[in-house]
Design an enzyme around this catalytic site. Sequence first.
Site, PDB file in Angstrom:
ATOM      1  N   GLY A  13      -2.838   3.822  -0.670  1.00  0.00           N
ATOM      2  CA  GLY A  13      -2.658   5.328  -0.678  1.00  0.00           C
ATOM      3  C   GLY A  13      -1.982   5.893  -1.912  1.00  0.00           C
ATOM      4  O   GLY A  13      -1.447   7.054  -1.318  1.00  0.00           O
ATOM      5  N   ASN A  15      -3.092   7.153  -4.654  1.00  0.00           N
ATOM      6  CA  ASN A  15      -3.373   8.539  -5.009  1.00  0.00           C
ATOM      7  C   ASN A  15      -3.158   9.681  -3.807  1.00  0.00           C
ATOM      8  O   ASN A  15      -3.078  10.723  -4.301  1.00  0.00           O
ATOM      9  CB  ASN A  15      -4.690   8.532  -5.358  1.00  0.00           C
ATOM     10  CG  ASN A  15      -4.993   7.883  -6.973  1.00  0.00           C
ATOM     11  OD1 ASN A  15      -4.463   8.301  -7.735  1.00  0.00           O
ATOM     12  ND2 ASN A  15      -5.791   6.874  -7.177  1.00  0.00           N
ATOM     13  N   MET A  91     -13.287   2.564   0.632  1.00  0.00           N
ATOM     14  CA  MET A  91     -14.050   1.679   0.491  1.00  0.00           C
ATOM     15  C   MET A  91     -15.402   1.821   0.995  1.00  0.00           C
ATOM     16  O   MET A  91     -15.692   0.454   1.791  1.00  0.00           O
ATOM     17  CB  MET A  91     -13.357   0.134   0.127  1.00  0.00           C
ATOM     18  CG  MET A  91     -12.181   0.165  -0.587  1.00  0.00           C
ATOM     19  SD  MET A  91     -12.446   0.559  -2.187  1.00  0.00           S
ATOM     20  CE  MET A  91     -13.509  -0.556  -2.900  1.00  0.00           C
ATOM     21  N   ARG A  92     -16.088   2.693   1.304  1.00  0.00           N
ATOM     22  CA  ARG A  92     -17.401   2.855   1.756  1.00  0.00           C
ATOM     23  C   ARG A  92     -18.314   3.419   1.042  1.00  0.00           C
ATOM     24  O   ARG A  92     -17.983   4.255   0.148  1.00  0.00           O
ATOM     25  CB  ARG A  92     -17.185   3.577   2.924  1.00  0.00           C
ATOM     26  CG  ARG A  92     -16.245   2.937   4.233  1.00  0.00           C
ATOM     27  CD  ARG A  92     -16.751   2.223   5.012  1.00  0.00           C
ATOM     28  NE  ARG A  92     -18.166   2.757   5.566  1.00  0.00           N
ATOM     29  CZ  ARG A  92     -18.964   1.801   6.099  1.00  0.00           C
ATOM     30  NH1 ARG A  92     -18.822   0.448   6.317  1.00  0.00           N
ATOM     31  NH2 ARG A  92     -19.858   2.226   6.822  1.00  0.00           N
ATOM     32  N   ASN A 108     -14.266  11.799  -6.217  1.00  0.00           N
ATOM     33  CA  ASN A 108     -13.811  10.518  -6.293  1.00  0.00           C
ATOM     34  C   ASN A 108     -13.164  10.264  -7.427  1.00  0.00           C
ATOM     35  O   ASN A 108     -13.418  10.997  -8.518  1.00  0.00           O
ATOM     36  CB  ASN A 108     -15.063   9.605  -5.730  1.00  0.00           C
ATOM     37  CG  ASN A 108     -14.843   8.082  -5.981  1.00  0.00           C
ATOM     38  OD1 ASN A 108     -13.914   7.725  -5.102  1.00  0.00           O
ATOM     39  ND2 ASN A 108     -15.604   7.294  -6.638  1.00  0.00           N
ATOM     40  N   HIS A 110     -12.424   6.854 -10.085  1.00  0.00           N
ATOM     41  CA  HIS A 110     -13.120   5.225 -10.356  1.00  0.00           C
ATOM     42  C   HIS A 110     -12.553   5.002 -11.861  1.00  0.00           C
ATOM     43  O   HIS A 110     -12.356   5.456 -12.594  1.00  0.00           O
ATOM     44  CB  HIS A 110     -14.618   5.633 -10.710  1.00  0.00           C
ATOM     45  CG  HIS A 110     -15.294   4.318 -10.770  1.00  0.00           C
ATOM     46  ND1 HIS A 110     -15.455   3.376  -9.921  1.00  0.00           N
ATOM     47  CD2 HIS A 110     -15.832   3.821 -12.153  1.00  0.00           C
ATOM     48  CE1 HIS A 110     -16.120   2.341 -10.410  1.00  0.00           C
ATOM     49  NE2 HIS A 110     -16.271   2.501 -11.629  1.00  0.00           N
ATOM     50  N   SER A 137     -12.007   7.692 -14.342  1.00  0.00           N
ATOM     51  CA  SER A 137     -12.784   9.140 -14.052  1.00  0.00           C
ATOM     52  C   SER A 137     -12.559   9.600 -12.840  1.00  0.00           C
ATOM     53  O   SER A 137     -12.773   9.066 -12.085  1.00  0.00           O
ATOM     54  CB  SER A 137     -14.211   8.655 -14.569  1.00  0.00           C
ATOM     55  OG  SER A 137     -14.556   8.089 -15.860  1.00  0.00           O
ATOM     56  N   GLU A 144     -25.965   9.154  -5.770  1.00  0.00           N
ATOM     57  CA  GLU A 144     -25.924   7.945  -6.716  1.00  0.00           C
ATOM     58  C   GLU A 144     -24.542   7.191  -7.046  1.00  0.00           C
ATOM     59  O   GLU A 144     -23.504   8.292  -7.236  1.00  0.00           O
ATOM     60  CB  GLU A 144     -26.335   8.205  -8.109  1.00  0.00           C
ATOM     61  CG  GLU A 144     -26.411   7.060  -9.209  1.00  0.00           C
ATOM     62  CD  GLU A 144     -26.709   7.498 -10.709  1.00  0.00           C
ATOM     63  OE1 GLU A 144     -26.486   6.610 -11.532  1.00  0.00           O
ATOM     64  OE2 GLU A 144     -26.945   8.796 -10.950  1.00  0.00           O
ATOM     65  N   LEU A 145     -24.368   6.160  -6.476  1.00  0.00           N
ATOM     66  CA  LEU A 145     -22.950   5.331  -6.697  1.00  0.00           C
ATOM     67  C   LEU A 145     -22.141   5.742  -7.731  1.00  0.00           C
ATOM     68  O   LEU A 145     -22.708   5.071  -9.001  1.00  0.00           O
ATOM     69  CB  LEU A 145     -23.198   4.101  -6.454  1.00  0.00           C
ATOM     70  CG  LEU A 145     -21.650   3.123  -6.064  1.00  0.00           C
ATOM     71  CD1 LEU A 145     -20.744   3.754  -5.196  1.00  0.00           C
ATOM     72  CD2 LEU A 145     -22.210   1.746  -6.131  1.00  0.00           C
ATOM     73  N   ASP A 146     -21.088   6.095  -7.904  1.00  0.00           N
ATOM     74  CA  ASP A 146     -20.259   6.407  -9.091  1.00  0.00           C
ATOM     75  C   ASP A 146     -20.851   7.133 -10.198  1.00  0.00           C
ATOM     76  O   ASP A 146     -20.807   7.000 -11.447  1.00  0.00           O
ATOM     77  CB  ASP A 146     -19.777   5.075  -9.658  1.00  0.00           C
ATOM     78  CG  ASP A 146     -19.042   4.244  -8.763  1.00  0.00           C
ATOM     79  OD1 ASP A 146     -18.058   4.922  -8.087  1.00  0.00           O
ATOM     80  OD2 ASP A 146     -18.843   3.082  -8.763  1.00  0.00           O
ATOM     81  N   GLU A 175      -4.212   7.688 -13.199  1.00  0.00           N
ATOM     82  CA  GLU A 175      -4.849   8.301 -11.961  1.00  0.00           C
ATOM     83  C   GLU A 175      -3.906   9.301 -11.209  1.00  0.00           C
ATOM     84  O   GLU A 175      -4.333  10.351 -11.019  1.00  0.00           O
ATOM     85  CB  GLU A 175      -5.337   7.019 -10.978  1.00  0.00           C
ATOM     86  CG  GLU A 175      -6.257   5.927 -11.545  1.00  0.00           C
ATOM     87  CD  GLU A 175      -6.473   5.034 -10.579  1.00  0.00           C
ATOM     88  OE1 GLU A 175      -6.104   5.170  -9.246  1.00  0.00           O
ATOM     89  OE2 GLU A 175      -7.215   4.283 -10.710  1.00  0.00           O
TER      90      GLU A 175
END
Length: 217
Positions: A13, A15, A91-92, A108, A110, A137, A144-146, A175
Amino acid sequence: MSSRIVVLISGSGTNLQAIIDACDASDYPGKVVGVVSNKADAYGLTRAKNADIETITLSHKSFESRKSYDQALMSDIDTLSPDVIVLAGFMRILTPEFVKHYQGKLVNIHPSLLPKYQGLNTHQRAIDAGDTVHGVSVHFVTAELDGGPVILQAKVPVFETDTSDDLAARVHEQEHRIYPLVVKWLCEKRLHMKTEGDNEFAVLDGKILSISGYAND
């Protein structure tokens, strides 16, 4: 009135802490009202409790399918009446139903300069490719993932002697700077996601951002 922020985590945690710290400023337009984790031992839950923030633990291992888990997750999140939902090391892989339910207020972070290096092990992949520049980013979440539209990126140098841990540390520092800023824009309602046909765009202050997000230079 402050925007209500809910943060989803699976781990330490850091971030989350950066966002909690940002919210302590008197002029910050949002407040973290809940932290949700799929892992009971995530240290981020301790960070939340230390800040007197409500926590929810919902283990995916208790559910038969990703869909049933996400339905329960949505139910728990909705009890917190969020304006902004932040994925911070959650992480899902989320179902399309979940993403659609929160479309436009779900973001999100990444650890790569998207669209490069979607998925895992981004730092080592950048090193293996011989990249001289790497980064992070923040993007809107789509099915769509990422793959959702990028809002803001930060770049870091890659040195010849770098290990993946060296590079990760450099990226983490960035970040913690850019994620609270993007959350602030969302809380201020300056930032939106726009859909035109099959295309999605990040829009800040009424202007469509480039593929690399705001201030990509």
